[in-house]
Design a protein around this motif. Sequence first.
Motif, PDB file in Angstrom:
ATOM      1  N   GLU A 101       0.824  -1.213   0.000  1.00  0.00           N
ATOM      2  CA  GLU A 101       0.000   0.000   0.000  1.00  0.00           C
ATOM      3  C   GLU A 101       0.858   1.263   0.000  1.00  0.00           C
ATOM      4  O   GLU A 101       0.524   2.261  -0.638  1.00  0.00           O
ATOM      5  N   LEU A 102       1.983   1.211   0.709  1.00  0.00           N
ATOM      6  CA  LEU A 102       2.910   2.338   0.700  1.00  0.00           C
ATOM      7  C   LEU A 102       3.449   2.577  -0.707  1.00  0.00           C
ATOM      8  O   LEU A 102       3.526   3.723  -1.171  1.00  0.00           O
ATOM      9  N   LYS A 103       3.819   1.487  -1.380  1.00  0.00           N
ATOM     10  CA  LYS A 103       4.390   1.609  -2.723  1.00  0.00           C
ATOM     11  C   LYS A 103       3.358   2.144  -3.714  1.00  0.00           C
ATOM     12  O   LYS A 103       3.690   2.946  -4.606  1.00  0.00           O
ATOM     13  N   LYS A 104       2.135   1.732  -3.542  1.00  0.00           N
ATOM     14  CA  LYS A 104       1.087   2.209  -4.446  1.00  0.00           C
ATOM     15  C   LYS A 104       0.833   3.700  -4.257  1.00  0.00           C
ATOM     16  O   LYS A 104       0.650   4.442  -5.228  1.00  0.00           O
ATOM     17  N   LYS A 105       0.837   4.161  -3.003  1.00  0.00           N
ATOM     18  CA  LYS A 105       0.543   5.561  -2.722  1.00  0.00           C
ATOM     19  C   LYS A 105       1.749   6.458  -2.979  1.00  0.00           C
ATOM     20  O   LYS A 105       1.608   7.594  -3.438  1.00  0.00           O
ATOM     21  N   PHE A 106       2.939   5.931  -2.698  1.00  0.00           N
ATOM     22  CA  PHE A 106       4.165   6.708  -2.872  1.00  0.00           C
ATOM     23  C   PHE A 106       5.161   5.883  -3.698  1.00  0.00           C
ATOM     24  O   PHE A 106       6.084   5.267  -3.150  1.00  0.00           O
ATOM     25  N   PRO A 107       4.994   5.828  -4.997  1.00  0.00           N
ATOM     26  CA  PRO A 107       5.825   4.966  -5.842  1.00  0.00           C
ATOM     27  C   PRO A 107       7.311   5.325  -5.821  1.00  0.00           C
ATOM     28  O   PRO A 107       8.145   4.499  -6.216  1.00  0.00           O
ATOM     29  N   TRP A 108       7.644   6.504  -5.359  1.00  0.00           N
ATOM     30  CA  TRP A 108       9.043   6.940  -5.280  1.00  0.00           C
ATOM     31  C   TRP A 108       9.751   6.403  -4.036  1.00  0.00           C
ATOM     32  O   TRP A 108      10.951   6.595  -3.859  1.00  0.00           O
ATOM     33  N   LEU A 109       9.015   5.691  -3.173  1.00  0.00           N
ATOM     34  CA  LEU A 109       9.547   5.224  -1.898  1.00  0.00           C
ATOM     35  C   LEU A 109      10.050   3.782  -2.015  1.00  0.00           C
ATOM     36  O   LEU A 109       9.387   2.933  -2.600  1.00  0.00           O
ATOM     37  N   ALA A 110      11.212   3.497  -1.449  1.00  0.00           N
ATOM     38  CA  ALA A 110      11.722   2.124  -1.377  1.00  0.00           C
ATOM     39  C   ALA A 110      11.153   1.453  -0.130  1.00  0.00           C
ATOM     40  O   ALA A 110      11.302   1.973   0.982  1.00  0.00           O
ATOM     41  N   VAL A 111      10.508   0.294  -0.297  1.00  0.00           N
ATOM     42  CA  VAL A 111       9.759  -0.310   0.804  1.00  0.00           C
ATOM     43  C   VAL A 111      10.199  -1.736   1.124  1.00  0.00           C
ATOM     44  O   VAL A 111       9.617  -2.373   2.007  1.00  0.00           O
ATOM     45  N   ASP A 112      11.223  -2.267   0.440  1.00  0.00           N
ATOM     46  CA  ASP A 112      11.571  -3.682   0.575  1.00  0.00           C
ATOM     47  C   ASP A 112      11.900  -4.089   2.011  1.00  0.00           C
ATOM     48  O   ASP A 112      11.653  -5.233   2.406  1.00  0.00           O
ATOM     49  N   ASP A 113      12.471  -3.167   2.800  1.00  0.00           N
ATOM     50  CA  ASP A 113      12.862  -3.521   4.171  1.00  0.00           C
ATOM     51  C   ASP A 113      11.790  -3.150   5.193  1.00  0.00           C
ATOM     52  O   ASP A 113      11.972  -3.349   6.398  1.00  0.00           O
ATOM     53  N   TYR A 124      18.869  20.540   6.996  1.00  0.00           N
ATOM     54  CA  TYR A 124      19.574  20.652   5.717  1.00  0.00           C
ATOM     55  C   TYR A 124      18.567  20.845   4.596  1.00  0.00           C
ATOM     56  O   TYR A 124      17.560  20.127   4.522  1.00  0.00           O
ATOM     57  N   VAL A 125      18.824  21.804   3.753  1.00  0.00           N
ATOM     58  CA  VAL A 125      17.994  22.068   2.581  1.00  0.00           C
ATOM     59  C   VAL A 125      18.734  21.537   1.361  1.00  0.00           C
ATOM     60  O   VAL A 125      19.895  21.893   1.133  1.00  0.00           O
ATOM     61  N   PHE A 126      18.080  20.672   0.581  1.00  0.00           N
ATOM     62  CA  PHE A 126      18.765  20.104  -0.577  1.00  0.00           C
ATOM     63  C   PHE A 126      17.855  20.098  -1.798  1.00  0.00           C
ATOM     64  O   PHE A 126      16.623  20.125  -1.698  1.00  0.00           O
ATOM     65  N   SER A 127      18.476  20.076  -2.953  1.00  0.00           N
ATOM     66  CA  SER A 127      17.765  19.981  -4.227  1.00  0.00           C
ATOM     67  C   SER A 127      18.036  18.618  -4.845  1.00  0.00           C
ATOM     68  O   SER A 127      19.006  17.936  -4.491  1.00  0.00           O
ATOM     69  N   SER A 128      17.170  18.232  -5.777  1.00  0.00           N
ATOM     70  CA  SER A 128      17.323  16.942  -6.446  1.00  0.00           C
ATOM     71  C   SER A 128      16.453  16.925  -7.696  1.00  0.00           C
ATOM     72  O   SER A 128      15.390  17.570  -7.717  1.00  0.00           O
ATOM     73  N   PRO A 129      16.853  16.184  -8.724  1.00  0.00           N
ATOM     74  CA  PRO A 129      15.976  16.010  -9.884  1.00  0.00           C
ATOM     75  C   PRO A 129      14.840  15.027  -9.616  1.00  0.00           C
ATOM     76  O   PRO A 129      13.967  14.828 -10.461  1.00  0.00           O
ATOM     77  N   ALA A 130      14.841  14.418  -8.426  1.00  0.00           N
ATOM     78  CA  ALA A 130      13.800  13.448  -8.079  1.00  0.00           C
ATOM     79  C   ALA A 130      12.430  14.113  -8.027  1.00  0.00           C
ATOM     80  O   ALA A 130      12.308  15.317  -7.828  1.00  0.00           O
ATOM     81  N   GLN A 131      11.401  13.307  -8.182  1.00  0.00           N
ATOM     82  CA  GLN A 131      10.023  13.749  -8.046  1.00  0.00           C
ATOM     83  C   GLN A 131       9.373  12.939  -6.914  1.00  0.00           C
ATOM     84  O   GLN A 131       9.437  11.712  -6.920  1.00  0.00           O
TER      85      GLN A 131
END
Length: 389
Positions: A130-142, A236-243
């Motif tokens: 359910e986490l992966k479905k709602k937040f596909p950018w999140l790694a959930v394997d562990d 810490y404030v950071f930038s990233s090309p991630a979405q």
Amino acid sequence: MMKKETVVIVGGGVIGSAVAYFLACHKRFTGKVIVIERDSTYACASSALSASSIRQQFSSPVNILISQFGIQFLRDIEQHLAVDGETPDLALTEKGYLYLATEAGADALRENHAVQNQHGVDTALLSPAELKKKFPWLAVDDLALGSLGLSGEGWFDGYGLLMAFRKKARSLGVEYVKGEAQNFVIAHDRVQAVRLADGSELACDWALNAAGAWAKPLLDATGFDLPVHGRKRCVYVFSSPAQTPGCPLVIDPSGLWFRAEGQYWICGLPPENDVNDPPLEVDYPLFDQAWLTLAQRVPGFEAIRLQRAWAGYYEYNTFDHNAILGPHPGIANLLLANGFSGHGLQQAPAVGRGLAEWIVDGGYSSLDLSPLSVQRIVENRCLMERNII
């Protein structure tokens, strides 16, 4: 009965200013309120340097109730803190908190959820799928479980809230004095005055210690060892090309947290060597450790760039991580509001209201804050809060 007393508050941060506001607008208080603040710029104030978030996901019922009042206060800010028709804009964003747990922490998350559910907290327990479905950018394997706040949680402009409390309090007649409180002048088990570093004294009928990370030394001569120290926390404030669409405030099992902030993200994590009252300097090597965890949890964060960072004090209650509120154990007219352990901004509305009630009415009338009393420290009764960030 109208109260015509003088209340001197040590500390003009969000807690002290909230108490001042609630006193000044109390229908049965006609006395004088003086707030002592040593840094009128608030450059080092915890209120100004916080990540400024609010949540309902606590393990202690009293903390849940405090934050439920807090979120409603923030939602209705124009009813409380508008001055001359000008309403503060706190940019309240309710995107929730997301607590993540491995198998080792899943039972604690379920137990916390049960307590929260009993008190009407709007949360959902989510499986890894359910986490992966709602937040596909999140790694959930562990992961084994996640707890997501569906409403009543998010973040806001903490400095804006501080300034709004301060401005409103002053408009109601509260006096702010620039100075450094040195100690409390005590006679016959009562505070008679607050002595400043320049030797002057401010006489009072009530005194409140709301000095944040600097609260402990003020009580050294009173016979009470306040278990509160300044702990450094870096943001810490950071930038990233991630979405990361729909990104809530995420708390990783490692203790790292992150959330979106406009076009950037902010994050933080406790240092491995968490010492008392350290120099207030940014720990840049700690960001390298944060980056490794960020990249593991969000693969898109493998490419990030640090934009800026700041450090602030976290007034940490080493006894049980909860606020210490109410009368000093030996001095009835000396009140304490200390040790919020990162929760001061979100708890300020309820605490301000409660301590104003204590001064005027002799007790809490709106919300019982007695579980957070100083007496639990004296009696060695921990009210341990599990959900500390």
